[in-house]
Design a protein around this motif. Sequence first.
Motif, short mmCIF file in Angstrom:
data_model
loop_
_atom_site.label_atom_id
_atom_site.label_comp_id
_atom_site.label_asym_id
_atom_site.label_seq_id
_atom_site.Cartn_x
_atom_site.Cartn_y
_atom_site.Cartn_z
N ILE A 25 0.83 -1.19 0.00
CA ILE A 25 0.00 0.00 0.00
C ILE A 25 0.87 1.25 0.00
CG2 ILE A 25 -1.86 1.23 1.17
CD1 ILE A 25 -2.69 -1.53 0.22
N GLN A 26 0.58 2.16 -0.93
CA GLN A 26 1.31 3.42 -0.99
C GLN A 26 0.87 4.34 0.15
OE1 GLN A 26 3.88 4.21 -3.15
NE2 GLN A 26 3.67 2.05 -3.69
N GLY A 27 1.82 5.09 0.68
CA GLY A 27 1.53 6.00 1.78
C GLY A 27 0.62 7.15 1.35
N PRO A 28 -0.01 7.81 2.32
CA PRO A 28 -0.96 8.88 2.00
C PRO A 28 -0.28 10.22 1.75
CG PRO A 28 -0.85 8.59 4.35
CD PRO A 28 0.08 7.56 3.76
N LEU A 42 -5.08 8.49 6.96
CA LEU A 42 -5.03 7.52 5.87
C LEU A 42 -6.31 7.68 5.05
CD1 LEU A 42 -3.61 4.41 7.78
CD2 LEU A 42 -2.37 6.22 6.56
N LEU A 43 -6.34 8.77 4.28
CA LEU A 43 -7.52 9.15 3.51
C LEU A 43 -7.09 9.70 2.16
CD1 LEU A 43 -9.49 11.02 6.32
CD2 LEU A 43 -10.09 8.79 5.37
N LEU A 163 -4.02 -2.44 6.25
CA LEU A 163 -2.85 -3.10 5.65
C LEU A 163 -1.63 -2.18 5.70
CD1 LEU A 163 -4.53 -4.83 2.57
CD2 LEU A 163 -3.57 -5.97 4.58
N TYR A 164 -1.86 -0.89 5.50
CA TYR A 164 -0.75 0.07 5.56
C TYR A 164 -0.17 0.14 6.97
CZ TYR A 164 1.89 4.41 5.20
OH TYR A 164 2.90 5.36 5.24
N PHE A 258 -7.24 4.53 -0.34
CA PHE A 258 -7.89 4.70 0.96
C PHE A 258 -9.28 5.28 0.71
CE2 PHE A 258 -3.31 5.62 2.16
CZ PHE A 258 -3.10 4.39 2.76
N HIS A 259 -10.17 5.12 1.69
CA HIS A 259 -11.44 5.83 1.63
C HIS A 259 -11.15 7.34 1.50
CE1 HIS A 259 -13.91 2.49 3.88
NE2 HIS A 259 -13.25 2.04 2.84
#
Length: 395
Positions: A25-28, A42-43, A163-164, A258-259
């Motif tokens: 998962i790529q970071g936000p 995480l959006l 998961l992140y 992410f949502h």
Amino acid sequence: MAELLQVLRSLGIPRIHIVYFSKRIQGPAPIGSYKQEDVIFLLKDLSGISLEQRTEEREAGMQTGRHYSESLPIEYEPTPEYIQLFNAALQDSAETIARAIGTVSEMIIKKHGLDVALASLARGGTPIGVLIKRYMKQVYKVSVPHYSLSIIRGKGIDENALLYIHQKHPDKKVQFVDGWTGKGAIRKVLIAACSQMEQRYGIRLDDDLAVLADPGHCAGTFGTREDYLIPSACLNSTVSGLISRTVLRKDLIGPDDFHGAKYYREWMASDLSNLFVDTVSAHFEAVKDDSKREANLLSANPAMRQMTWKGMQDIERIQRNFGINDINFIKPGVGETTRVLLRRVPWKILVDRLDNPNLKHILLLAKDRGVPVEEYPGMTYSCCGIIKAVKGDLE
């Protein structure tokens, strides 16, 4: 896997290589008005998209099958009178809230130690997560990671966000955090989500929800069970890092996203998010001994932490007494009643007593919106907001 290996060996295959591909998962991208050291959202930023609907239009859509996470209520700049009420409530309750934050923090530490990652539920849980992180930093000199992620009734938790967190902190316990409990609907979503994470990914999470206030008696880790005014429930984005409610729509959120949420940068001049957490955290040093004593008392007496869900008994009684078909129209507690008045179409407000000092802002909002207020004694909660049905009357 053991059965598969046995079959393969019975076929004479001498060597078996198992390759496991984990989802990366790529970071936000940074959003929100809090300091990055306080929380990482995480959006997915949906700021450039028009998602707001008028309250009546949105309510009609939700009551005819449209999910609440597909649109956003319009957010307005709070009136000077309402800001004055927020500031007065904050000054009156800052030490009380600090003591409750200390208590819930100490209970988390007793359970997990300080090797923990906080996962607050956006957005009501975000200010509480920030305060718990600050308490641990100020009192124990340890900076624990804190993320804020989306959970949506009827759709579940943001699995990519979990998961992140697991990817970044594979060996840490995750503690979920929210502001308060009502009927316990989000707690039930969290229990189901944690079970699903283990089934899908083999990641075992503790579904315990730590909250500042648990008037619904459906959380095992809490600062108090009293239903009093939490100033962060008074406002919308302007006390939650300028972040909107979370959004989940297939046309906007891809399988690896992410949502989503909007970052209301235009409200920066009205933002009270950091004022709230700064004011409360200034009391931590003074209340830490009281918080530790309260946490020790709760830990030593399991009956005091028992999850009886007795708030639901009140809700079912209200449902019967007022002939309400959909239990989701009843929103119990000060926090949920505030939300009803701010972004739903209220029918009436029930209060345990009209002179309850915790309900000043509820009475002000109800007066501003022309919503009747009725005394209904004997509730676990201080108040309940009842949503108006768009088809026919509730009476």
